[in-house]
Design an enzyme around this catalytic site. Structure first.
Site, mmCIF file in Angstrom:
data_model
loop_
_atom_site.group_PDB
_atom_site.id
_atom_site.type_symbol
_atom_site.label_atom_id
_atom_site.label_comp_id
_atom_site.label_asym_id
_atom_site.label_seq_id
_atom_site.Cartn_x
_atom_site.Cartn_y
_atom_site.Cartn_z
ATOM 1 N N GLY A 83 30.830 46.183 65.314
ATOM 2 C CA GLY A 83 30.807 45.982 63.870
ATOM 3 C C GLY A 83 29.537 45.386 63.319
ATOM 4 O O GLY A 83 29.383 45.281 62.098
ATOM 5 N N HIS A 179 26.208 38.961 35.309
ATOM 6 C CA HIS A 179 27.375 38.374 34.662
ATOM 7 C C HIS A 179 26.989 37.144 33.848
ATOM 8 O O HIS A 179 27.553 36.891 32.777
ATOM 9 C CB HIS A 179 28.413 37.986 35.719
ATOM 10 C CG HIS A 179 29.685 37.451 35.153
ATOM 11 N ND1 HIS A 179 30.525 38.202 34.360
ATOM 12 C CD2 HIS A 179 30.268 36.217 35.246
ATOM 13 C CE1 HIS A 179 31.576 37.477 33.994
ATOM 14 N NE2 HIS A 179 31.425 36.261 34.518
ATOM 15 N N LYS A 246 40.583 33.848 24.648
ATOM 16 C CA LYS A 246 41.661 33.939 25.627
ATOM 17 C C LYS A 246 41.740 32.652 26.432
ATOM 18 O O LYS A 246 40.745 31.964 26.647
ATOM 19 C CB LYS A 246 41.462 35.137 26.557
ATOM 20 C CG LYS A 246 40.173 35.110 27.377
ATOM 21 C CD LYS A 246 39.989 36.415 28.124
ATOM 22 C CE LYS A 246 38.693 36.399 28.941
ATOM 23 N NZ LYS A 246 38.461 37.686 29.609
ATOM 24 N N ASP A 272 31.695 44.648 27.611
ATOM 25 C CA ASP A 272 31.632 43.575 28.598
ATOM 26 C C ASP A 272 30.727 44.017 29.732
ATOM 27 O O ASP A 272 30.341 45.189 29.818
ATOM 28 C CB ASP A 272 33.035 43.243 29.120
ATOM 29 C CG ASP A 272 33.157 41.779 29.571
ATOM 30 O OD1 ASP A 272 32.120 41.107 29.655
ATOM 31 O OD2 ASP A 272 34.281 41.340 29.842
ATOM 32 N N THR A 277 40.410 44.345 37.433
ATOM 33 C CA THR A 277 41.784 44.856 37.531
ATOM 34 C C THR A 277 42.277 45.453 36.219
ATOM 35 O O THR A 277 43.357 46.043 36.184
ATOM 36 C CB THR A 277 42.740 43.733 37.953
ATOM 37 O OG1 THR A 277 42.712 42.691 36.970
ATOM 38 C CG2 THR A 277 42.342 43.162 39.311
#
Length: 392
Positions: A83, A179, A246, A272, A277
């Site tokens: 790996g 971000h 929010k 945004d 999700t």
């Protein structure tokens, strides 16, 4: 001596200086001038531009290389039996200006953390191979949401990733819609170019809706997106900017939301930097619909779409479109939801890379007044007739 000769413009002055130095060194002036000419040519020779990529988003990297008119530098990027990452640069990069195109994201062939490790080892390998300058082009910067301590005994992961990149001796970082803009400060003395996706979205919506966008309400889904909403509103000449406040009780879960502004009878665009999700996005769309909004669109630079995001988008009747870029591969997500439309970052990244390579201004990329290639590619994905567009 050679430098002095090679930087003199007046040929008579060069000749006189060569005679003077030749007398001092007992060297024929013609030989000095010849050597100086070679030194000048060496000083003026530009670095060769090379592009290298890992496995996180190879289609985007290849599209960028195609826009630049260069071939991808051959490299073996795989894994050993246990790996561990196996990397070998198969071409000569000594003295080259190398751009490593590697979003730190998951794809169908690799996971997020493996893509981060591939990026670090590619930079390390290129440094050992004597590349002259190494620029990491990271359209999606992983761990960017963990940019500060929100509670005790948690890491500032964005800072850790920045420190890892600096430890590999990267010369420059190019990214898209961080971000949090302050992440650039984690890199200390390493330059970071943060490109903006709102410009692409403004062109897309202008092309699709024309002057109607002036009556749109641009919606920031939280306080952190207000600047992005304002920038998009300025580009669209939209008259209304609305914010959704929010209260988040835990990760990816919002307790309550309320609108600051009027959306009654208006089409809305939620903007945004990323969507994960889609739980918060769908709640925001439903809140806008209940507040009297008509058509509702959303645009996010980075479409992560962790399950059950696509299912939520499909079940949200109020949402017309979800527009994202290809900073993260979207083929699988588009197969799950027809609402997802993709704008390619390849032309923007190619122009940014060209500007960095030629050491010209990057800010000029965001002062154009006509639609560009990324919008044409987005139009093709939506089925709209691209002949309706006017390109200079």
């Amino acid at each position: 001596i050679f430098f002095r000769l090679s930087t003199m413009d007046d040929r008579n002055a060069v000749s006189n200086q060569a005679e003077e130095l030749g007398t001092m060194m007992s060297t024929p002036p013609s030989k000095l001038i010849s050597v100086a000419s070679g030194a000048a040519a060496s000083l003026e020779r530009p670095y060769r531009l090379k592009c290298v990529t890992g496995n996180s988003n190879r289609p985007l990297a290849e599209a960028v290389a195609k826009k630049l008119g260069v071939e991808m530098c051959p490299a073996r990027v795989g894994q050993f039996a246990n790996g561990e990452i196996d990397i070998k640069i198969l071409g000569n990069v000594r003295g080259d200006d190398v751009f490593v195109l590697q979003p730190t994201c998951a794809s169908s062939t690799t996971d997020l953390n493996t893509s981060v490790m591939e990026l670090l080892l590619l930079i390390h390998t290129l440094r050992l191979a004597s590349a002259k300058r190494i620029t990491a082009v990271v359209p999606h910067f992983a761990y960017a949401r963990q940019d500060r301590k929100t509670e005790a005994r948690v890491p500032i992961s964005a800072s850790a990733v920045a420190q890892l990149l600096m430890a590999m001796s990267v010369d420059r970082v190019v990214t898209v819609d961080l971000h949090c803009g302050q992440i650039q400060g984690f890199f200390h003395n390493t330059p970071v170019d943060n490109l903006y996706g709102y410009f692409l979205f403004s062109e897309y919506f202008k092309m699709k809706h024309g002057d109607d966008t002036k009556e749109f309400a641009i919606v920031a889904p939280d306080a952190g997106a207000v600047e992005k909403a304002r920038n998009l509103a300025d580009k669209l000449s939209a008259s209304h900017v609305v914010t959704i406040l929010k209260r988040r009780v835990e990760k990816n879960k919002v307790d309550s939301m309320q609108i600051v502004g009027d959306v009654q009878g208006r089409a809305c665009i939620i903007v945004d930097d990323m969507i994960d999700t889609a739980g918060t996005m769908v709640k925001g769309v439903n809140l806008l619909r209940d507040s009297g909004a008509t058509d509702i669109y959303a645009c996010c630079t980075h479409g992560i779409f962790s399950d059950p995001a696509c299912e939520r988008l499909n079940n949200c009747d109020a949402l017309k479109e979800m527009v994202v870029t290809d900073s993260i591969p979207q083929e699988l997500n588009q197969a799950k939801s027809s609402k997802i439309k993709v704008i390619s970052l390849a032309p923007l990244l190619a122009k940014a890379i060209r500007s960095v390579h030629e050491e010209t201004s990057l800010s000029s990329l965001f002062h154009r007044t006509v639609p560009s290639t990324p919008v044409v590619e987005a139009v093709r994905s939506t089925g709209i007739d691209s002949s309706l567009m006017t390109l200079s």
